[in-house]
Each structure stands twice: as structure tokens, then as C-alpha cells.
Design a protein around this motif. Sequence first.
Motif, short mmCIF file in Angstrom:
data_model
loop_
_atom_site.label_atom_id
_atom_site.label_comp_id
_atom_site.label_asym_id
_atom_site.label_seq_id
_atom_site.Cartn_x
_atom_site.Cartn_y
_atom_site.Cartn_z
N VAL A 241 0.83 -1.20 0.00
CA VAL A 241 0.00 0.00 0.00
C VAL A 241 0.86 1.25 0.00
CG1 VAL A 241 -1.78 1.26 1.27
CG2 VAL A 241 -1.85 -1.23 1.19
N VAL A 242 2.02 1.20 0.69
CA VAL A 242 2.88 2.38 0.85
C VAL A 242 4.21 2.12 0.15
CG1 VAL A 242 4.03 3.87 2.52
CG2 VAL A 242 1.78 2.89 3.06
N HIS A 243 4.73 3.15 -0.47
CA HIS A 243 6.08 3.09 -1.04
C HIS A 243 6.67 4.49 -1.01
CE1 HIS A 243 3.52 4.13 -4.53
NE2 HIS A 243 4.51 4.95 -4.81
N SER A 244 7.97 4.59 -1.18
CA SER A 244 8.62 5.90 -1.21
C SER A 244 9.73 5.86 -2.24
CB SER A 244 9.19 6.26 0.17
OG SER A 244 10.22 5.35 0.52
N ASP A 245 10.10 7.04 -2.72
CA ASP A 245 11.22 7.13 -3.66
C ASP A 245 12.00 8.41 -3.40
OD1 ASP A 245 9.58 9.10 -4.72
OD2 ASP A 245 8.91 7.88 -6.38
N ARG A 246 13.23 8.45 -3.93
CA ARG A 246 14.09 9.61 -3.75
C ARG A 246 14.86 9.86 -5.04
NH1 ARG A 246 17.45 9.21 1.81
NH2 ARG A 246 17.87 11.38 1.25
N SER A 247 15.24 11.13 -5.22
CA SER A 247 16.02 11.52 -6.40
C SER A 247 17.48 11.13 -6.20
CB SER A 247 15.90 13.02 -6.64
OG SER A 247 14.57 13.38 -6.93
N VAL A 248 18.09 10.63 -7.26
CA VAL A 248 19.47 10.15 -7.22
C VAL A 248 20.35 11.05 -8.08
CG1 VAL A 248 20.99 8.19 -7.72
CG2 VAL A 248 18.66 7.79 -6.86
N TYR A 249 21.54 11.39 -7.58
CA TYR A 249 22.47 12.29 -8.26
C TYR A 249 23.82 11.59 -8.42
CZ TYR A 249 19.05 15.80 -6.77
OH TYR A 249 17.90 16.49 -6.53
N ARG A 250 24.54 12.03 -9.42
CA ARG A 250 25.91 11.53 -9.57
C ARG A 250 26.76 12.07 -8.40
NH1 ARG A 250 26.10 8.81 -14.12
NH2 ARG A 250 24.87 9.49 -15.94
N LYS A 251 27.85 11.36 -8.12
CA LYS A 251 28.59 11.68 -6.90
C LYS A 251 29.26 13.05 -6.95
CE LYS A 251 32.89 9.32 -8.29
NZ LYS A 251 33.87 8.30 -7.90
N GLU A 252 29.49 13.59 -8.15
CA GLU A 252 30.15 14.90 -8.25
C GLU A 252 29.15 16.06 -8.21
OE1 GLU A 252 29.49 13.23 -12.41
OE2 GLU A 252 30.31 12.51 -10.49
N THR A 253 27.87 15.79 -8.09
CA THR A 253 26.85 16.85 -8.12
C THR A 253 26.95 17.74 -6.88
OG1 THR A 253 25.36 15.40 -9.36
CG2 THR A 253 24.38 17.32 -8.29
N THR A 254 26.81 19.04 -7.10
CA THR A 254 26.77 19.99 -5.97
C THR A 254 25.49 20.81 -5.97
OG1 THR A 254 27.97 21.61 -7.32
CG2 THR A 254 29.28 20.18 -5.87
N ASP A 255 24.81 20.85 -7.12
CA ASP A 255 23.54 21.57 -7.22
C ASP A 255 22.41 20.53 -7.21
OD1 ASP A 255 21.35 23.09 -7.78
OD2 ASP A 255 22.18 24.06 -9.57
N TYR A 256 21.60 20.54 -6.16
CA TYR A 256 20.62 19.47 -5.96
C TYR A 256 19.23 19.82 -6.47
CZ TYR A 256 24.27 17.59 -3.01
OH TYR A 256 25.47 17.12 -2.54
N ARG A 257 19.18 20.62 -7.53
CA ARG A 257 17.88 20.84 -8.15
C ARG A 257 17.39 19.54 -8.77
NH1 ARG A 257 16.84 26.36 -8.89
NH2 ARG A 257 18.64 27.67 -8.35
N SER A 258 16.07 19.39 -8.82
CA SER A 258 15.52 18.14 -9.36
C SER A 258 15.91 17.92 -10.81
CB SER A 258 13.99 18.15 -9.22
OG SER A 258 13.43 19.24 -9.91
N SER A 259 16.15 19.01 -11.55
CA SER A 259 16.53 18.85 -12.95
C SER A 259 17.92 18.24 -13.11
CB SER A 259 16.48 20.21 -13.66
OG SER A 259 17.31 21.16 -13.00
N ASN A 260 18.71 18.26 -12.03
CA ASN A 260 20.06 17.69 -12.10
C ASN A 260 20.10 16.23 -11.66
OD1 ASN A 260 21.22 20.08 -13.01
ND2 ASN A 260 21.54 20.85 -10.93
N SER A 261 18.98 15.70 -11.21
CA SER A 261 18.98 14.29 -10.79
C SER A 261 19.01 13.39 -12.02
CB SER A 261 17.74 14.00 -9.95
OG SER A 261 16.56 14.11 -10.73
N ILE A 262 19.56 12.20 -11.84
CA ILE A 262 19.64 11.23 -12.93
C ILE A 262 18.37 10.39 -13.00
CG2 ILE A 262 21.00 9.34 -13.90
CD1 ILE A 262 22.38 12.08 -13.84
#
Length: 818
Positions: A516-537
Motif C-alpha cells: 500500500v505504501v512506497h517511497s522514492d528519492r532523487s538520485v544524483y551523480r557523486k560529483e553533483t553539488t547543485d541538488y535541483r531536481s533537474s540535475n537528478s539522474i
Amino acid sequence: MHSLLQDFRFSLRQLRKSPGFTLTAILTLALGVGANVVVFSVLNGLVLRPLNVPQPRSLYNVSRKPYGWDTQSYPDYLDYRDRNKTFSGMAAYSLGNAGLTIPGPDGKNSGVTQNWGYEVSGNYFDMLGIQPELGRFFHSNDEHGPNSAPYVVVSHDFWHDHLNGDPHALGTVINLNKHPFTLIGVAPKDFHGTELFYWPDIWVPMVNEQQLEGEDYLHQRANHEIFLLGRLKAGVNPQQASEDLNTVAGQLAKTYPDDDGLDARLVKPGLMGDSLGGPMRAFLLGIMLMALLVLLAACANLASIFAARAADRSRELAIRMAIGSTRWHLVRQLLAESIIVALLGGAIGTVLAASLLQALSRWQPIVQVPLHVVVAPDAGVYIVALLLSLISGIFFGVLPARQIWTIEAAQAMKTGPMTVTAFHRLTLRDVLLAVQIAICTLLVTSSLVALRGMMRSLHASFGFHPQGVTLVDTDMELAGYSDQQALPVQKRMLQEAAQIPGVLSVGTINHLPLGVVHSDRSVYRKETTDYRSSNSILDAIDSKISPGYLRAAGTRLLAGRDFTWHDDEKAPHVAIVNATFAHIMFGNSSPIGQSFQLKDKDSTERELYEIVGVVEDGKYRFLTEEQQPAMFFPLAQNNTTATFLVVRSQLLRTDVASTLQYQITGLDPSLPFTIHSWSDSLEFALFPSRVASAALGVMGLLAAMLAVTGIFGMASYSVSKRMKELGIRVALGAQPMKVMQAALARPVFLLLGGSIAGLILGILASGILAHIVFEATPRDPLVLAGVVLTMILLGTVATAVPARRAQSVDPARLLREE
């Protein structure tokens, strides 16, 4: 009017003279109308009918533009509420559960129960315009910061069942997750919140979510946990409101990196935004189309029967024309007969549908969650039933009535009933029967596709193997544990469960796949410093598991290693990902030893994770989803109170369950939990497939019944009109097989042609089912063979009696009668 009444009285006498014909016609139409009443009632109750609150049509949920993104963050809610210019009010709510205890008369608390409810903003009831049945609701001025409003409102059913309907219960202190909340009000009997399926027990202020949830999402702009519900101002349309909110979203995106790409759109409330609303509307509209096809097949059946009846009455009709009746008067009388049959059939079908809907309203489809499908028919449903009945009566009455305009009175009085048309000429009755068979074959094909898909889904690979697994479902937060306090208890649960004789492996996970319940998170490359959602992989499913879970779940480890208890908070952060995650993130390179990072929820620091293992892909949210990226984290590094204990054993589930019951009760008697098999927990995921299979199965069954009656009627009529010809053939020495071939060639030809057309249409239309029923495909050889065998069986059953009659022709008796 007097003439019309005479027509109806005469029609009733005519129908009484043929009780078999009348009963068959009424029941045939009752099937078609009843199916449509049931489906339209569900469509009306869940899609068309607004929420049961004052001025419901001005209410809208605020979702994001990507499909399924229906929740918002609490800080964004505050900004939307305060900056918009098009809503008169905007409230927030979320769904959840809590461990609940009620003090008894002796001062002792009742046992802990798991109860579902709403966390809502303080203005929730005021914005909806709801008044309490007893006591009062909480308001915005009751809130003064986090955990400042320890109040609870209960539903009427909860008050009646658990508090004996006692008006003096107001002021009672109810413990929720071991935190005291004061009961201040009772909701009205007919109010169950703002989600149609979901019937809660309690409403609590959202500012106290930290006590209930164990975390503080009130200040986390990246944490999307809540639904937004707003009421439009008078004179404002949804398009204007959507543009207004998108203007606010653009301002927020420029100010806060977490709101990068933020947008808004309005959706009708009641079905959790588009999460359920989109698929529900599409499915119900599809089933409504199927039900209309059943009604069309019934009308085609009745049109064929009424046309044959009109042909048999040609001498009677010719005599009435000869003595002064006009053709219009005769048409009107035939229409009166068909309308009487339609109204009686519609009434019977509506009564049967209402009885079925009462049973459906008492049904709780998923035991773990308080879901109820209340679809009692209202005045609109009865009006639709009446209109369908009248339209059906006119349809199958007008088509046969056209024969009146072709009757030659003098010829009909001399020759009697109209002769059978030569085989190579198609009549209206032939076309109607072919259309009916095509429709029925289409529905049978769709039902077999759904049934086959359901059977295959029970044995498909989900990325885990639920057979032989017993689950213990609990959330330690319900007993007052924090995330850090839960880990020692979870370890003891694993240790004791592993010592049960016959247990093969044990593990825990915080959210079950396909649960019934699940969750997810945005994943970034290890060199990322700007955590805008558009920069997530990518966005990946996020789960916390203990060592041993993968083995207990039957999930294959493709590369690397499993977690150990050494992967704790003192060790480097590690993760296991699935094959889709690895391919999207690293292409064809080996992911083992490579790293990715996640943004911390409070956006103050990064979290870097090394991949130590890769597992097979699976199903996580829905059975029909495409392959989704998923990641797993060790429980010791990511403490959580949400716990599913997974126990794989060779024992009977009852034996394992009784031992687990004893062990967990011994660990903490205040901890609420349920024990069931993993297969049972898939009810939520399999629910759409089961409903689709059941609905289409019923439609297929109704279509099969109509096909049998239609083919039987045509075959019987064909044999009865050619009895003299068949007798002459027998007298001249024709073999029985040749006689039967001559008698049934036309019905068999129509059955074959209609079945081929319907099978092609079924294959084309059934592709839509793949979006609802997992593993459903119309190109399955077993489905095609099943359709062919079904239609052969239906044809055999329908023509058996006429074939026997054709073979038993007695030429001498026929000549004597002639």
C-alpha cells in the motif's frame, strides 16, 4: 390518448398469448439493462457524483503536471495558500494510521489497535463547511506551532462502536502512538473525509505529525507527503486557478532549489488525484462501453425475435389492414409491445442491479485498509435506467416494424406467413444476428484475455517469491518507539524468528514491494553539488532492509554481496541497487564499487553511497508498471520503525503464525501487529486485475447467454419455417446429415462470420487490458483457442434442439397436415 391506451391493452393481450416469447424477451433485456445500471451506478458513485460536502463542485486537488505526482510539501502548501488569488480557501491533508488506546472505566487502557485516519490542517473542516455531530472541530487558531494541538475528532462509526455513542465521551484522552490526544468532537454520520474509498476513524491536526509520524516534514520543502485541496472563489474557473498557482510555483522555483521545476494543475477530488482517478475513470468508461455492447447485443437479439414474430403475424396484420387499419396504426401497436417488454425488462434488471449494488456496498476489498465502495443507486441512476429501457424498446421495435411497409395485404392473406428468404440473400434478421454474435465474441475474447492474464499474474516473477512466506506487519511507532529505539527490538525479532524449527530465512523491510505504501528519492551523480531536481539522474524506489531479507524474499543477487550487521552507522554508507538502476546510472559498466549520492531531507549535507550489490528487477508499485529503478539500504544505517518481518519456512503458516504471535507479544505487549501470508498481502496490487477479470467475466457470461439465445432463436425459426421443405427432402431420400445441413446452414454461417469478426475486434480492443491486467495479452494461443472452443460450444448448445427437430421430420405427418 384513448387510442394509445387501446394499443397498450391490445399489446398486453398479445404478449399474454405468448408467455414463453414474452418471458424470454423480458429476461434478455433485463440482463442488458441490469449490467448497465450496475456499471453506471459505480461510475456515478466514484467519478460523476461530487463529494458529500457543501458546494462540492468548487473543490479541486492541486497536483503536479507529471502523472501520479499528486502530493506536495507542507511549506509549499503554506505558500500556495497565502499567495494565491483564486481560491477562497486551501487545506492540506494526509492519510495514515496510529496505535490507539482508550482508557477504560477502571482507569486501565484498552488494548492497542491500529486505526486509520487523516492528518489535516487546522482549517480543513472550516474550508469544507462541515459541522460536527457532537462537540466541536479544531480550527487554525488552535495551532501554535509543532505539537501544539493535541486534539482528535472521531468518526460517527468509531464513536458508536468504540465509545458506545456516549455524548459524555467528549474530553476523553485517547492515546495515539502513546501520546495523549483529547477527544473534542464527532464527525457527522455521512462524512468520511475527502477520499471516496477511504473511511477513517480519526482526524488529528497536522501540526502534531511529529508525535504521530516520528519525523518533522512541516519544515522540509523536499518532503512531499500531503494532498492539497482548495475551493475556488465564485466566478473563477479551473483554468484561471491553474494559471494563478503556476505563477506562484514559478516564484517558488526561483527562490528555493528544492522547488526547481515546480508546477501545478487541478484535478477533481475524491480519488487521490490521478493516482487512482486516472486509471479508475479509464477503466469504468471501458466497462461502461462493454455494458453498452451487452445491451446492444440484447437489443439485436430482441430485434431479430420481434422481426420473426412480425413475419409470422403477416396474415393477421394483412387482415387488419384490409378492414381499415393504417400502416402507422400497426407500427404503433408493434412499438407498444416492444416498449412494454422494455419497461418490464428494465424494471426487473434495475431491481436485480440494486440488490447487487447493496452487496457491493458492504464489501471491503482490502482488509488491511478501511476501504469501502458505496455505490447505492440514486435518482439519476433510475432515470438512466428508464431512458435505456425506452431507447432499447424503440430500437428493437422500430427495426421489425419496417416490415409493415413491405406487406402486400392480398398476397399475405393468401400465402400466410412470409416465406424464408433464399440462402444467398441476407435479411435484416441475419444482419442483426451477425452483429450480436460479433459483439458477444468480442466480449468473450476480452473476458478470456483478462482471466488468462490474472492466472499468469499469480505465477509471474515479481522480483520476489511470496509463496511459503509469512509476514508480520507492524510499525513500532504505534507503540511509541523512535527510529533509533526500534533497531534493537527488530534485531531480537529476527533472532527469535530464525530459531523457529523449519524456518529457512528471515529478514525485514520497511515497505513491501507491491504494498500500500512506497517511497522514492532523487538520485544524483557523486560529483553533483547543485541538488535541483533537474540535475537528478533518476528517481528510484527507496527501501530499508535487514541482512537476510533478499534470501527470505527470494530476490536474486546478480552481483556483489548482501548487507551484514557490520553495515551500521559507523561504517561507510552502502547500498544495493536493481539492474534497471545500474543500467540507467552506469550503462554497461559494472556498478560494484561505484557511488551515487542522495540529497539529505533537510538539504544541509549530501549522502554518498557505495554500491555493494545488484539484484534482479521487480515490481514495486503496480503490476503493470514498466521496469523501475530501485535501491536498498541497510537497516542499521537507516533506522525506521516501519517493519515487515519476512519469514520463509517449510512449515504450515498456522504453525509459524502461532509461534510468532507468542514471540512478539513477549517482546512488547503494547506493540500492535498482524500476521498473514505474503500472498494475502498482494490483495492491493492484484485488486485492479481481479476487478477487471470479474467485471469482464460477467460481461462475457452475459454475452455468452445472449449468443445462445440468439443462435437458438434463429435456428429454431429457420427449422420451423422450412419443415415442409425438409419433409419433402426426406421423402425423396435425403440423408439426415444433408437435411440438417439444409436446415442449419444459415445460422452456422452467421455464427462463423460473426465469430471471426468479433475475434478480430476482440484482439484489437483487448490490448487496452494490458494496462490493467498484468500479463494480459490477446495474442496468447490459449486465449485464441479458448474463444474458438467457446463459440463452438455455444453454437453446439444453441443448435442442438433445432438440429434434433430437423432430423426427426416425419414426411407422412407433414403431408397429412398440409
